[in-house]
Write a protein that holds these residues in place. Sequence first.
Motif, short mmCIF file in Angstrom:
data_model
loop_
_atom_site.label_atom_id
_atom_site.label_comp_id
_atom_site.label_asym_id
_atom_site.label_seq_id
_atom_site.Cartn_x
_atom_site.Cartn_y
_atom_site.Cartn_z
N VAL A 142 0.93 -0.98 -0.05
CA VAL A 142 0.32 -0.22 0.28
C VAL A 142 0.91 1.23 0.28
N VAL A 143 1.80 0.94 0.95
CA VAL A 143 2.98 2.39 1.12
C VAL A 143 3.41 2.32 -0.38
N PHE A 144 3.65 1.14 -1.09
CA PHE A 144 4.69 1.53 -2.23
C PHE A 144 3.86 1.73 -3.25
N GLU A 145 2.60 1.51 -3.20
CA GLU A 145 1.17 1.82 -4.29
C GLU A 145 1.09 3.61 -3.71
N ALA A 146 1.67 3.73 -2.74
CA ALA A 146 1.33 5.44 -3.15
C ALA A 146 2.25 5.92 -3.69
N LEU A 147 3.68 5.84 -2.79
CA LEU A 147 4.50 6.23 -4.16
C LEU A 147 4.60 6.26 -5.43
N VAL A 148 4.23 5.24 -5.79
CA VAL A 148 4.28 5.58 -7.41
C VAL A 148 3.18 6.50 -7.61
N TRP A 149 1.95 6.28 -7.41
CA TRP A 149 0.85 7.84 -7.40
C TRP A 149 1.81 8.91 -7.76
N VAL A 150 2.28 9.38 -5.97
CA VAL A 150 2.61 10.12 -6.44
C VAL A 150 3.64 10.52 -7.31
N ARG A 151 4.99 10.01 -7.40
CA ARG A 151 5.66 9.97 -8.66
C ARG A 151 5.58 9.67 -9.78
N ASN A 152 3.60 9.58 -10.16
CA ASN A 152 3.16 9.66 -11.09
C ASN A 152 2.59 11.11 -11.12
N VAL A 153 2.31 11.45 -10.01
CA VAL A 153 1.57 12.61 -10.35
C VAL A 153 2.28 14.06 -10.47
N ILE A 154 3.95 14.10 -9.50
CA ILE A 154 4.26 14.76 -9.50
C ILE A 154 5.40 14.98 -10.95
N GLY A 155 6.03 13.47 -12.08
CA GLY A 155 6.72 13.35 -12.69
C GLY A 155 5.37 14.30 -13.46
N GLY A 156 4.38 14.13 -14.01
CA GLY A 156 4.08 13.99 -15.04
C GLY A 156 3.23 13.21 -15.82
N VAL A 157 3.11 12.03 -15.29
CA VAL A 157 3.11 10.32 -16.11
C VAL A 157 1.66 10.59 -16.22
N PRO A 158 1.52 10.31 -17.51
CA PRO A 158 0.09 10.11 -17.85
C PRO A 158 -0.92 8.81 -17.13
N VAL A 159 -2.29 9.06 -17.06
CA VAL A 159 -3.28 8.22 -16.04
C VAL A 159 -3.22 7.47 -16.40
N GLY A 160 -2.96 6.73 -18.04
CA GLY A 160 -2.99 5.01 -18.34
C GLY A 160 -1.84 5.00 -17.96
N GLU A 161 -1.11 5.04 -18.21
CA GLU A 161 0.67 4.83 -17.95
C GLU A 161 0.35 4.27 -15.92
N GLY A 162 -0.30 5.27 -15.25
CA GLY A 162 -0.38 4.86 -13.75
C GLY A 162 -1.34 3.71 -13.30
N VAL A 163 -1.93 3.84 -14.20
CA VAL A 163 -3.18 2.26 -14.06
C VAL A 163 -2.23 1.47 -14.58
N ARG A 164 -2.07 1.14 -15.86
CA ARG A 164 -0.91 -0.20 -16.03
C ARG A 164 0.07 -0.42 -15.03
N MET A 165 0.64 0.60 -14.33
CA MET A 165 1.59 0.02 -13.61
C MET A 165 0.80 -0.47 -12.19
N SER A 166 -0.68 -0.18 -11.17
CA SER A 166 -1.31 -0.36 -10.30
C SER A 166 -1.43 -1.88 -10.42
N PRO A 167 -1.87 -2.60 -11.55
CA PRO A 167 -2.27 -4.19 -11.24
C PRO A 167 -0.86 -4.62 -10.87
N VAL A 168 0.37 -4.05 -10.92
CA VAL A 168 1.40 -4.85 -10.88
C VAL A 168 1.63 -4.56 -9.77
N ILE A 169 2.02 -3.46 -9.34
CA ILE A 169 2.11 -3.88 -7.91
C ILE A 169 1.26 -3.90 -6.80
#
Length: 173
Positions: A142-169
């Motif tokens: 859960v902490v790792f998932e939150a960090l990935v989402w924070v990184r995606n928001v700050i780094g400007g990663v598209p939402v679609g790419e962030g959603v694809r990362m979530s199932p892996v985590i």
Amino acid sequence: WQEVRAKRVMDKMAILLRPKADVVRDGELRELDPSQVVLGDILRVEPGDQVVVDGPMVGEGRMEVDESLLTGESDAVTKRPGDELMSGSYCVTGGGYYEAGRVGLDSFANKLTAKATVFKRELTPLQRQVNQIVRVLLIVVVVFEALVWVRNVIGGVPVGEGVRMSPVILALI
């Protein structure tokens, strides 16, 4: 569901196998329900009969009693006048009379049954350790998932790419 079903079957069997008590009252032998036996009653036991209340053997005679359901002892135990008979045991050979010393909830079989019916689930040490590891890993994921989402928001990663990362985590769970 299986536990409930098994309990219902056991209750039906208990009704079918309910023993009768041969009690001497007013000088004559009567067949009664075990719940009607009172302290001081004299009961007769013959081969194949179940001892329905606790009490000492009285009068003449000798019998061998199967106490395996109560104590786990597979050999028959010889009882003579003065020896204690426990409810739930069976007369194998011989016979005789005994006096009702402990009836109802005070009897050995009822106390044993009361202890057996109290269901308490205890986990083994291995199960407790596995549960603890799963909890820790869940918190880490859960902490790792939150960090990935924070990184995606700050780094400007598209939402679609962030959603694809979530199932892996989440698959780490």
